[in-house]
Design a protein around this motif. Sequence first.
Motif, short mmCIF file in Angstrom:
data_model
loop_
_atom_site.label_atom_id
_atom_site.label_comp_id
_atom_site.label_asym_id
_atom_site.label_seq_id
_atom_site.Cartn_x
_atom_site.Cartn_y
_atom_site.Cartn_z
N ILE A 63 18.09 89.05 -62.64
CA ILE A 63 16.96 89.46 -61.83
C ILE A 63 16.99 90.98 -61.67
O ILE A 63 17.96 91.54 -61.14
CB ILE A 63 16.99 88.80 -60.43
CG1 ILE A 63 17.09 87.27 -60.56
CG2 ILE A 63 15.76 89.20 -59.63
CD1 ILE A 63 15.94 86.61 -61.27
N LEU A 102 1.44 94.48 -62.14
CA LEU A 102 1.91 93.10 -62.30
C LEU A 102 0.79 92.10 -62.05
O LEU A 102 0.71 91.06 -62.72
CB LEU A 102 3.07 92.84 -61.34
CG LEU A 102 4.37 93.59 -61.65
CD1 LEU A 102 5.34 93.47 -60.49
CD2 LEU A 102 5.00 93.08 -62.93
N TYR A 133 -0.09 89.38 -64.87
CA TYR A 133 0.20 87.96 -64.67
C TYR A 133 -0.87 87.22 -63.88
O TYR A 133 -0.93 85.98 -63.93
CB TYR A 133 1.53 87.79 -63.92
CG TYR A 133 2.73 88.32 -64.68
CD1 TYR A 133 3.15 87.74 -65.88
CD2 TYR A 133 3.45 89.40 -64.18
CE1 TYR A 133 4.25 88.23 -66.56
CE2 TYR A 133 4.57 89.89 -64.85
CZ TYR A 133 4.96 89.31 -66.04
OH TYR A 133 6.06 89.79 -66.70
N ILE A 190 2.30 86.01 -58.53
CA ILE A 190 3.14 86.94 -57.80
C ILE A 190 3.51 86.29 -56.47
O ILE A 190 2.64 85.85 -55.71
CB ILE A 190 2.42 88.28 -57.52
CG1 ILE A 190 1.77 88.82 -58.79
CG2 ILE A 190 3.40 89.28 -56.91
CD1 ILE A 190 2.72 89.15 -59.90
N LEU A 242 12.21 82.96 -59.11
CA LEU A 242 12.11 83.49 -60.47
C LEU A 242 12.91 82.64 -61.45
O LEU A 242 12.45 82.36 -62.56
CB LEU A 242 12.59 84.95 -60.50
CG LEU A 242 11.65 85.95 -59.81
CD1 LEU A 242 12.36 87.28 -59.59
CD2 LEU A 242 10.38 86.15 -60.63
N ASN A 247 11.08 79.66 -62.41
CA ASN A 247 9.78 79.95 -63.04
C ASN A 247 8.59 79.57 -62.15
O ASN A 247 7.52 79.22 -62.64
CB ASN A 247 9.66 79.26 -64.40
CG ASN A 247 8.58 79.89 -65.27
OD1 ASN A 247 8.36 81.11 -65.20
ND2 ASN A 247 7.91 79.08 -66.07
N ASP A 265 6.20 84.93 -61.61
CA ASP A 265 6.66 85.88 -62.61
C ASP A 265 7.18 87.18 -62.00
O ASP A 265 7.83 87.97 -62.68
CB ASP A 265 5.53 86.20 -63.59
CG ASP A 265 5.17 84.99 -64.44
OD1 ASP A 265 6.08 84.41 -65.05
OD2 ASP A 265 3.98 84.62 -64.47
N ALA A 266 6.86 87.42 -60.74
CA ALA A 266 7.38 88.57 -60.00
C ALA A 266 7.29 88.25 -58.53
O ALA A 266 6.50 87.40 -58.11
CB ALA A 266 6.59 89.83 -60.33
N GLN A 307 11.80 90.98 -60.71
CA GLN A 307 11.30 90.31 -61.90
C GLN A 307 12.47 89.82 -62.73
O GLN A 307 13.59 90.33 -62.61
CB GLN A 307 10.46 91.31 -62.73
CG GLN A 307 9.35 90.68 -63.52
CD GLN A 307 8.46 91.72 -64.20
OE1 GLN A 307 8.60 92.91 -64.01
NE2 GLN A 307 7.54 91.24 -65.01
N ARG A 308 12.23 88.82 -63.56
CA ARG A 308 13.29 88.36 -64.47
C ARG A 308 13.66 89.49 -65.42
O ARG A 308 12.81 90.24 -65.89
CB ARG A 308 12.82 87.12 -65.24
CG ARG A 308 12.86 85.83 -64.43
CD ARG A 308 12.42 84.64 -65.28
NE ARG A 308 10.99 84.72 -65.60
CZ ARG A 308 10.00 84.24 -64.83
NH1 ARG A 308 10.29 83.63 -63.68
NH2 ARG A 308 8.75 84.36 -65.20
N GLU A 366 11.75 91.61 -68.72
CA GLU A 366 10.30 91.44 -68.73
C GLU A 366 9.56 92.69 -68.27
O GLU A 366 8.33 92.69 -68.19
CB GLU A 366 9.91 90.24 -67.85
CG GLU A 366 10.44 88.92 -68.40
CD GLU A 366 9.94 87.71 -67.63
OE1 GLU A 366 9.10 87.87 -66.72
OE2 GLU A 366 10.40 86.59 -67.94
N ASN A 367 10.30 93.76 -67.97
CA ASN A 367 9.66 95.02 -67.57
C ASN A 367 10.56 96.16 -67.99
O ASN A 367 11.67 96.31 -67.47
CB ASN A 367 9.41 95.05 -66.06
CG ASN A 367 8.46 96.17 -65.67
OD1 ASN A 367 8.64 97.32 -66.04
ND2 ASN A 367 7.43 95.81 -64.91
#
Length: 392
Positions: free
Chosen positions: A3, A85, A89, A94, A171, A174, A177-178, A228-229, A232-233
């Motif tokens: 994370i 974000l 997404y 969120i 997260l 799932n 996503d944030a 976020q996972r 992914e950013n």
Amino acid sequence: MNIDIIDYDSCSAAGVNVVALRNSLSQHTSGLIKNDLPGSELNTWIGRVKQIDAVDDLNQWQSRNNALAALGLEQGTLRNTLSGLQKKYGSSRIGLVMGSSTSSIDRTETAYTCLNENGELATAYQQPLVHNPHAPSLFVAHYTGIEGPALTINTACSSSAKVFATAARWLECNIVDAVLVGGVDTLCLSVLHGFNSLQLLSTNPCKPFDHHRDGINLGEASGFAILQRSGENENGSGIRLTGYGESSDAHHMSHPHPEGLGARMSMTQALQRAALEPEAIDYINLHGTASRANDLIEGQLVSDLFPKTTLCSSTKAWMGHTLGAAGITEAIITMDVLNTNVIPGSKNLETLDEALNFSITATDQHKVCQHVMTNSFGFGGNNCTLLFSKVR
């Protein structure tokens, strides 16, 4: 755990944003002032955020607590990061997790002094979404447009530390996503005089872990981070939440377990989740309220669990104990050490309690840190420990 922390900012008496906070810490300039809260004549020191008074355009959402949340959200790049974000997404993906212990009780206090001739709330104070324990998340969702799951955690002083653990689980499962995590608490008469009735307030600026400490100072703050996972950013902060621990020993309404049972559990859980040995931790931001019992128990636990090489400090002498916002405020200070390589000293520490033996000084220390930890221990034995690591 995978994370990442991709953005964060803080708002307190020590600084309206994280840049100002860094300056206060480096210059050892405290935001504590003699108590000037309207309606209170208690002889104590407080950390009041005076900029809140200018936030008076929230209409049906108006309260001091919501005003501080709004002020905090406007700092740094939080809104831009969140907007990106939401575009990527969708707002329903969120999540939002807020910590608070007072919610908007400040507004409720005022409302009951302004009853109409029938003994009813005046029109301006008929705010069911504000006079509500879930008010922080309701307001922040409204303010930001977040449409995903929203939760408000109230576990006293560990509230806004536990938001990170909840966000991590969301997260990992799932669900979103944030996640925007945060905490906000403001000073009010109920809180200030409540702590005074427990004989916990000091008439002096607080002195965590000092031999002559005699109580706490209260403050107010808001703080936010976006999680976020991992992977992914690409524009993240380079900081990862690698461990957390949560416990509740339920020993006493306000007094910690005499052997620190729950606090020990939360620290060891965080280490286990991160797959790290105590020797790997470079710095611990201690809960360190400056109360006689809390500091003694936490200090003895740290001495028992960690080597003398682990550097420690308490930062509450800069902004006071911000209760439900303490977890996020000190998490941000702790994370920021990974970016600044400056470990803040423990302000007002002159003579370490002779019953304690660990590495804590009043002066700043410079060190490139890889793994850092922060403790938040609340009433009722609600404990949370967070562990952050540098990933690049």
